[in-house]
Design a protein around this motif. Structure first.
Motif, PDB file in Angstrom:
ATOM      1  N   TRP A   1       1.385   3.580  -2.584  1.00 19.69           N
ATOM      2  CA  TRP A   1       2.170   3.912  -3.770  1.00 19.69           C
ATOM      3  C   TRP A   1       1.554   5.017  -4.639  1.00 19.69           C
ATOM      4  CZ3 TRP A   1       7.002   2.566  -4.839  1.00 19.69           C
ATOM      5  CH2 TRP A   1       7.568   1.564  -4.040  1.00 19.69           C
ATOM      6  N   GLU A   2       0.466   5.612  -4.182  1.00 16.66           N
ATOM      7  CA  GLU A   2      -0.229   6.598  -5.016  1.00 16.66           C
ATOM      8  C   GLU A   2       0.663   7.755  -5.481  1.00 16.66           C
ATOM      9  OE1 GLU A   2      -1.362   5.336  -2.222  1.00 16.66           O
ATOM     10  OE2 GLU A   2      -3.135   4.192  -2.834  1.00 16.66           O
TER      11      GLU A   2
ATOM     12  N   ASP B   1      -1.967   1.311 -13.620  1.00 19.80           N
ATOM     13  CA  ASP B   1      -1.004   1.934 -12.708  1.00 19.80           C
ATOM     14  C   ASP B   1       0.399   1.359 -12.875  1.00 19.80           C
ATOM     15  OD1 ASP B   1      -3.030   3.503 -11.420  1.00 19.80           O
ATOM     16  OD2 ASP B   1      -3.677   1.682 -10.407  1.00 19.80           O
TER      17      ASP B   1
ATOM     18  N   ASP C   1       0.830  -1.218   0.000  1.00 15.15           N
ATOM     19  CA  ASP C   1       0.000   0.000   0.000  1.00 15.15           C
ATOM     20  C   ASP C   1       0.858   1.260   0.000  1.00 15.15           C
ATOM     21  OD1 ASP C   1      -2.514  -1.339   0.114  1.00 15.15           O
ATOM     22  OD2 ASP C   1      -2.203  -1.702   2.250  1.00 15.15           O
TER      23      ASP C   1
ATOM     24  N   ASN D   1      -0.849  -2.680  -4.331  1.00 19.63           N
ATOM     25  CA  ASN D   1      -2.302  -2.665  -4.444  1.00 19.63           C
ATOM     26  C   ASN D   1      -2.711  -1.547  -5.409  1.00 19.63           C
ATOM     27  OD1 ASN D   1      -2.746  -4.842  -2.717  1.00 19.63           O
ATOM     28  ND2 ASN D   1      -2.629  -3.528  -0.911  1.00 19.63           N
ATOM     29  N   ALA D   2      -2.720  -1.906  -6.672  1.00 20.13           N
ATOM     30  CA  ALA D   2      -3.057  -0.966  -7.736  1.00 20.13           C
ATOM     31  C   ALA D   2      -3.545  -1.801  -8.921  1.00 20.13           C
ATOM     32  CB  ALA D   2      -1.841  -0.122  -8.110  1.00 20.13           C
ATOM     33  N   THR D   3      -3.848  -1.143 -10.024  1.00 23.07           N
ATOM     34  CA  THR D   3      -4.443  -1.825 -11.168  1.00 23.07           C
ATOM     35  C   THR D   3      -3.405  -2.089 -12.247  1.00 23.07           C
ATOM     36  OG1 THR D   3      -6.544  -0.702 -10.725  1.00 23.07           O
ATOM     37  CG2 THR D   3      -6.283  -1.715 -12.893  1.00 23.07           C
TER      38      THR D   3
ATOM     39  N   LEU E   1       2.807   6.459  -8.353  1.00 22.37           N
ATOM     40  CA  LEU E   1       2.008   6.128  -9.531  1.00 22.37           C
ATOM     41  C   LEU E   1       1.574   7.383 -10.276  1.00 22.37           C
ATOM     42  CD1 LEU E   1      -0.176   3.223  -8.057  1.00 22.37           C
ATOM     43  CD2 LEU E   1       1.965   3.063  -9.350  1.00 22.37           C
TER      44      LEU E   1
END
Length: 364
Positions: free
Chosen positions: A148-149, A176, A146, A170-172, A152
């Motif tokens: 990493w926004e 991402d 978790d 936890n990303a797409t 990204l």
């Protein structure tokens, strides 16, 4: 043409991964020689010893540069940034970084590297710094899944593709990040459970030294182990579990507590070798004899395989750290506009008393 490799007792799961067709890649990262790297281990099969064997995954999801919104570039003229998560005191991290560096050197690709020293805030700033220094592509070994926004967003703004290795974020996928390359951690847990069942006879009280919280490796290795125990050996009871944070020191501390509170413990499943070696140290300190408590671990480091030969560890499931060839093959195909799998599984071997001595040189 698809190649078939026969190894007794090795492929207990499908080996998935595709970059168009079945391929055998020789990593050569942690072996003594080219010949040794290509030799298939014997017995219950120690690792592929530098080889990564990949086959197409039926129905797997792919990603392309067009779908991702990335530019098609020439990998040879690109700059690749690599973010390592943990201090390189752990043999897995040493081997992982070496594999990335070796493959970049082999291909003549400019590589920028950073090490977060096991600090997540530093890893976020490290990756942002790699972007600022002009990285066109990123390979990231995440510390946590978790948070990493910020990275990204920064990578998306510069249209920089990201390939993650070893731990999932936890990303797409294909939005991402491009692809995730790792072992099948659930399967590792299942195979560790099989070794524990064999070592203990399938009965008794056992403990789990959990890896670090907040990442998929710990969750999945635990799930695989518990599911297989419940399925095949209901006489084995998990009576203790506590995090050892993937470190030898914490593994020793937790095991010291364990043998005080559960003196009749029959087996310990350590979710990496370092914790397993810490458990060994605790058992030695308590005056236990080799094999009195069965230890099963995951990784495949030389120290752990030597501990099998010495009688302290019963079995080790390899977690292959040689990501370099797969990571760069993925980047090359992607930058050329070819589809690449969103999930790529690297092949792992195994060590036990049957092959530990003869295959010690193939451990990392």
């Amino acid at each position: 043409m698809k190649r078939t490799i026969h190894r007794p007792q090795l492929l207990t799961r499908p080996v998935v991964v595709a970059l168009a067709a079945a391929v055998v890649l020789t990593a050569g990262a942690c072996t003594k020689s080219e010949d040794e790297a290509s030799a298939a281990p014997s017995g219950s099969s120690a690792a592929d010893a530098g080889q990564q064997v990949v086959t197409p995954e039926p129905g797997g999801k792919n990603c392309t540069a067009d779908a991702y919104g990335a530019k098609k570039i020439d990998l040879k003229s690109a700059t690749v940034g690599f973010s390592q998560s943990e201090k390189e005191a752990n043999p897995f991290r040493i081997a992982e970084t070496k594999s990335i560096k070796d493959e970049a050197g082999k291909r003549g690709v400019k590589l920028l590297t950073a090490n977060a020293q096991s600090q997540f805030s530093k890893q976020i700033s490290d990756v942002q710094d790699l972007l600022a220094k002009g990285a066109d592509l990123l390979v990231v070994a995440p510390l946590n899944s978790d948070g990493w926004e910020p990275v990204l967003r920064a990578a998306a703004a510069k249209h920089v593709p990201i390939v993650t290795i070893d731990r999932k974020i936890n990303a797409t996928a294909c939005k991402d990040y491009v692809s995730f390359i790792a072992s099948d951690f659930v399967e590792q847990g299942k195979r560790a459970a099989d070794q524990m069942i064999e070592a203990t006879g399938g009965k008794g009280e056992i403990a789990i030294l959990l890896g670090a919280a907040g990442n998929n490796v710990t969750t999945e290795r635990t799930k695989g182990f518990k599911d297989r125990i419940a399925e095949k050996a209901p006489g084995l009871k998990v009576v203790f579990q506590q995090t050892g944070d993937f470190t030898r020191e914490k593994g020793q501390q937790v095991t010291e507590q364990l043998i005080q509170s559960k003196p009749g413990i029959k087996g310990i499943y350590a979710e990496n070798d370092e914790m397993g070696l810490g458990a060994e140290a605790a058992l030695k300190g308590a005056g236990k004899k080799p094999g009195a408590v069965k230890i099963v671990t995951v990784d495949g480091t030389r120290n752990a395989v030597q501990a099998i030969a010495d009688g302290w560890i019963s079995g080790v499931i390899e977690s292959n750290p040689r990501f370099g060839p797969l990571a760069f093959q993925t980047l090359e195909a992607f930058t050329q506009g070819k589809p690449v799998p969103q999930d790529i599984v690297i092949q792992d071997g195994a060590y036990d008393a049957k092959n530990a001595r003869q295959d010690l040189g193939k451990a990392y």
